[in-house]
Scaffold this motif. Sequence first.
Motif, PDB file in Angstrom:
ATOM      1  N   ILE A 180       0.845  -1.186   0.000  1.00 37.68           N
ATOM      2  CA  ILE A 180       0.000   0.000   0.000  1.00 37.68           C
ATOM      3  C   ILE A 180       0.883   1.238   0.000  1.00 37.68           C
ATOM      4  O   ILE A 180       1.874   1.319   0.730  1.00 37.68           O
ATOM      5  N   ALA A 181       0.542   2.171  -0.888  1.00 38.24           N
ATOM      6  CA  ALA A 181       1.234   3.456  -0.956  1.00 38.24           C
ATOM      7  C   ALA A 181       0.392   4.486  -0.216  1.00 38.24           C
ATOM      8  O   ALA A 181      -0.808   4.627  -0.484  1.00 38.24           O
ATOM      9  N   VAL A 182       1.017   5.189   0.720  1.00 37.74           N
ATOM     10  CA  VAL A 182       0.350   6.205   1.529  1.00 37.74           C
ATOM     11  C   VAL A 182       0.968   7.554   1.196  1.00 37.74           C
ATOM     12  O   VAL A 182       2.189   7.720   1.295  1.00 37.74           O
ATOM     13  N   PHE A 183       0.140   8.516   0.792  1.00 43.11           N
ATOM     14  CA  PHE A 183       0.607   9.849   0.432  1.00 43.11           C
ATOM     15  C   PHE A 183       0.133  10.845   1.484  1.00 43.11           C
ATOM     16  O   PHE A 183      -0.938  10.678   2.082  1.00 43.11           O
ATOM     17  N   ASP A 184       0.925  11.895   1.677  1.00 40.97           N
ATOM     18  CA  ASP A 184       0.475  12.989   2.526  1.00 40.97           C
ATOM     19  C   ASP A 184       0.234  14.230   1.674  1.00 40.97           C
ATOM     20  O   ASP A 184       0.369  14.198   0.441  1.00 40.97           O
ATOM     21  N   SER A 185      -0.110  15.336   2.308  1.00 39.96           N
ATOM     22  CA  SER A 185      -0.558  16.529   1.594  1.00 39.96           C
ATOM     23  C   SER A 185       0.559  17.241   0.846  1.00 39.96           C
ATOM     24  O   SER A 185       0.273  18.139   0.044  1.00 39.96           O
ATOM     25  N   ARG A 226       9.387   1.344   2.119  1.00 38.99           N
ATOM     26  CA  ARG A 226      10.009   2.628   1.787  1.00 38.99           C
ATOM     27  C   ARG A 226       9.524   3.680   2.771  1.00 38.99           C
ATOM     28  O   ARG A 226       8.318   3.892   2.914  1.00 38.99           O
ATOM     29  N   LYS A 227      10.453   4.361   3.427  1.00 35.43           N
ATOM     30  CA  LYS A 227      10.115   5.464   4.316  1.00 35.43           C
ATOM     31  C   LYS A 227      10.177   6.781   3.549  1.00 35.43           C
ATOM     32  O   LYS A 227      10.891   6.902   2.554  1.00 35.43           O
ATOM     33  N   TRP A 228       9.437   7.743   4.040  1.00 35.26           N
ATOM     34  CA  TRP A 228       9.428   9.048   3.366  1.00 35.26           C
ATOM     35  C   TRP A 228      10.279  10.084   4.099  1.00 35.26           C
ATOM     36  O   TRP A 228      10.140  11.288   3.865  1.00 35.26           O
ATOM     37  N   ASP A 229      11.156   9.636   4.954  1.00 37.62           N
ATOM     38  CA  ASP A 229      11.944  10.577   5.750  1.00 37.62           C
ATOM     39  C   ASP A 229      12.796  11.510   4.887  1.00 37.62           C
ATOM     40  O   ASP A 229      13.015  12.670   5.244  1.00 37.62           O
ATOM     41  N   THR A 230      13.288  11.000   3.771  1.00 31.79           N
ATOM     42  CA  THR A 230      14.173  11.808   2.929  1.00 31.79           C
ATOM     43  C   THR A 230      13.418  12.606   1.870  1.00 31.79           C
ATOM     44  O   THR A 230      14.044  13.371   1.131  1.00 31.79           O
ATOM     45  N   ASP A 231      12.107  12.451   1.771  1.00 31.81           N
ATOM     46  CA  ASP A 231      11.338  13.192   0.767  1.00 31.81           C
ATOM     47  C   ASP A 231      11.240  14.666   1.166  1.00 31.81           C
ATOM     48  O   ASP A 231      11.071  14.997   2.347  1.00 31.81           O
ATOM     49  N   ALA A 232      11.321  15.521   0.162  1.00 30.86           N
ATOM     50  CA  ALA A 232      11.252  16.963   0.414  1.00 30.86           C
ATOM     51  C   ALA A 232       9.827  17.384   0.738  1.00 30.86           C
ATOM     52  O   ALA A 232       8.856  16.836   0.196  1.00 30.86           O
ATOM     53  N   ILE A 233       9.705  18.332   1.639  1.00 33.45           N
ATOM     54  CA  ILE A 233       8.402  18.910   1.986  1.00 33.45           C
ATOM     55  C   ILE A 233       8.191  20.125   1.103  1.00 33.45           C
ATOM     56  O   ILE A 233       8.726  21.205   1.356  1.00 33.45           O
ATOM     57  N   ASP A 234       7.427  19.910   0.016  1.00 31.70           N
ATOM     58  CA  ASP A 234       7.237  20.956  -0.986  1.00 31.70           C
ATOM     59  C   ASP A 234       5.839  20.798  -1.573  1.00 31.70           C
ATOM     60  O   ASP A 234       5.459  19.705  -2.018  1.00 31.70           O
ATOM     61  N   ASP A 235       5.069  21.880  -1.581  1.00 31.94           N
ATOM     62  CA  ASP A 235       3.715  21.825  -2.123  1.00 31.94           C
ATOM     63  C   ASP A 235       3.695  21.476  -3.606  1.00 31.94           C
ATOM     64  O   ASP A 235       2.678  20.974  -4.108  1.00 31.94           O
ATOM     65  N   THR A 293       3.126  14.465 -10.225  1.00 32.45           N
ATOM     66  CA  THR A 293       3.038  15.542  -9.248  1.00 32.45           C
ATOM     67  C   THR A 293       2.391  16.781  -9.860  1.00 32.45           C
ATOM     68  O   THR A 293       2.235  16.889 -11.084  1.00 32.45           O
ATOM     69  N   MET A 294       2.054  17.714  -9.002  1.00 30.68           N
ATOM     70  CA  MET A 294       1.444  18.962  -9.445  1.00 30.68           C
ATOM     71  C   MET A 294       2.381  19.764 -10.338  1.00 30.68           C
ATOM     72  O   MET A 294       1.940  20.524 -11.211  1.00 30.68           O
ATOM     73  N   SER A 295       3.676  19.591 -10.143  1.00 36.32           N
ATOM     74  CA  SER A 295       4.658  20.319 -10.948  1.00 36.32           C
ATOM     75  C   SER A 295       4.959  19.644 -12.283  1.00 36.32           C
ATOM     76  O   SER A 295       5.874  20.076 -12.992  1.00 36.32           O
ATOM     77  N   LEU A 319       0.064  24.422 -13.706  1.00 38.86           N
ATOM     78  CA  LEU A 319       0.123  23.341 -12.730  1.00 38.86           C
ATOM     79  C   LEU A 319      -0.864  22.243 -13.092  1.00 38.86           C
ATOM     80  O   LEU A 319      -1.971  22.495 -13.573  1.00 38.86           O
ATOM     81  N   VAL A 320      -0.470  21.003 -12.835  1.00 40.10           N
ATOM     82  CA  VAL A 320      -1.319  19.845 -13.120  1.00 40.10           C
ATOM     83  C   VAL A 320      -2.266  19.642 -11.940  1.00 40.10           C
ATOM     84  O   VAL A 320      -1.837  19.593 -10.781  1.00 40.10           O
ATOM     85  N   THR A 321      -3.552  19.511 -12.231  1.00 46.39           N
ATOM     86  CA  THR A 321      -4.549  19.322 -11.170  1.00 46.39           C
ATOM     87  C   THR A 321      -4.996  17.869 -11.051  1.00 46.39           C
ATOM     88  O   THR A 321      -5.252  17.381  -9.949  1.00 46.39           O
ATOM     89  N   HIS A 322      -5.130  17.156 -12.161  1.00 39.85           N
ATOM     90  CA  HIS A 322      -5.567  15.766 -12.155  1.00 39.85           C
ATOM     91  C   HIS A 322      -4.737  14.981 -13.168  1.00 39.85           C
ATOM     92  O   HIS A 322      -4.323  15.525 -14.200  1.00 39.85           O
TER      93      HIS A 322
END
Length: 655
Positions: free
Chosen positions: A123-128, A148-157, A225-227, A257-260
């Motif tokens: 299962i893949a879990v995404f945050d905001s 896979r941990k997300w500790d190294t993922d960048a926090i970027d909208d 991604t949105m970008s 920006l990509v919405t869907h």
Amino acid sequence: MATAEKMPMMLDSTIPVSLDGVDDLFGDEVPLSLPPKSQGRQLNQRLDELRTRGCCQKVAWSRSGTIASISSDGLSLELRMLRASPVDGSWALSEPTTTDLIKGTVANPLTHLEWSPTFAPEIAVFDSVGRVCIMNFPVSLNNPFVNRKWDTDAIDDMNVIVGCHWLPVAPNPQKPFNVLYGPAVRPPSKPNTKPNTSYLYESSFIHAVGPHHPHTSKSALLCVTMSGLLKMYWSQNNARIEETTMELESICSSDELVTHAALATDKKHLIITATTATRKLKVIKLEIQWAGPGAVQEKTQLSQTARLNPSLVEDHLATIDWLQMVDEPSMPEFTSLQALASVIDNTGKGALPLIIGARARSSGVGGFDMPQTIVDRWECVEQRQPIQTAFQQIGSRRNSVSTVQDPPLSTRLRRLDAVVINKVVIGIQVSQYGKVLMLVMSDGTVEYRDRFTFEELYTTTDESRIMNLKEVGWTFSEEGPCYQAAFSPTHCSMIQIGDEGKVKWSRLHYPAGDIGENPTEGVYAASVAGLSIAAAGCIIGQSNFDDLLAIAHPLAEKKRFAHEWLQELIRMLKIQVDYSEEIHHESLMRNSSLHTCMGIMNSLGFRGENVPRSFQSKFANIGLNVRIIVILTTIASNTPIQARDKMSPLEEPGK
């Protein structure tokens, strides 16, 4: 003498007031009642969320039976499953188990869940902010471990995930196709004879196309991604998850920006459909070269131990703007976007890749209640551009063969007629390998639509040709406010999220009463046929079908129901059951379909821990335990000597 001012009359709340005769003001027979609770606020919040981003599904049902959901506050991941009560054997949804392996925060809550199609589901879990955590469930339904941990993922909208897709599992080389069971057809009765209640089961084959992970029983997760960045998370030969990225779109302003985004596997590539903030629809073809840049995957056979070095190759196929996309530009943006691969219909004719976009609103102009959803559809058509007449005349004037080559194929989007539904569609899911669409409404109802014509299916009762239990008159048990939903592997039940984030289980049931007692009654025979078709695909695909056992549990009280249901499954799947002349027992132990039938017998005969089982259930229980003993004994006897000196498999706890 000063006069007292006139004071307003006050009513003392402690003095009882008689309201006799007030009803006469409104008429003798007019009841006074509060209006029903409106779901406007929560529904509007959900629709705004669906318009903002593509990935915001907070409940999902795996093929192994685990039901995952995100808590209403977005801080934790809850796991549930269907279970039989030890008191009376009745089925219900279990209490949630909260895993501590992943947590959301108030600033960055959990937003989306996506199960893989592998036999040991991930299962893949995404945050905001687009961070991705992948967990695996190899043993227990509610006890995962993190791949896979997300500790190294960048926090970027800008990394918010707006579309994702798991690659399908590679098929068996000997059987590179999927089997779709059904419909069940009842032959017409002969004149002056009893009505025919037996069914003949048809089946069709659907080729398992699309790119796959080179390693058996593994998949890969693709995210947009949105970008406009495409990310692929895949497993290396040492089981370590790695990441490959590629820029799909060059984003220079917020309008781009990509919405869907929606992805689908088609032939040897993927189709990616994306919408932007400027209301443009783009279609991209993606090829995955697992052996590295320049390698041809069809000719390169990678071994299970080969080190992978994938590269992604894109090709922009078509782009249309908002005025070319819809008839009513004033309607809101898309709330759902779906991409469907090409498939062959029931007549043998191929259907082109299809893109579906739904635009839902809960009220009309002025705030009046007028729920409506407009479903827009486009086909991806390949064609050659015609050669200009001036170029065609060049060769004819020179009296020689024209050297002008045929132009390459180009792709365009051919718009189909829009479909208007007078309800709010909050989700679209696919069944029957892309041939049927299931539309979930905000009132908890479900509509089945044909992928080719988009006509509504299973609206009438027809016992002569059964493909779904709804054709027999079965309906979902729980209807009410629904903002999110996920279907079981059998598509005979679903988990809904209603008001205040409440999770509820809705399953098919027969509302007209008893289905009958024997196969001579039409509804009884048709219900058994419908249950058999729903179970057959899960038995062959090794998917969980506990919800079917829950649906059939009340019917098992009928004397012959379990026997007749298993008889239909054995006849449909051609399961070998006669081993009277078998010399060696190995083929019996490897007959997984037969043992699944024994599991059905074992479950249907369970009425509680303190209630005696039926004879069929006792026999199946003994057979299943004997099989477990044989398998463990075989493993222990074939264990290498080096490992046997440390510990025998028979000495492990719980075995």
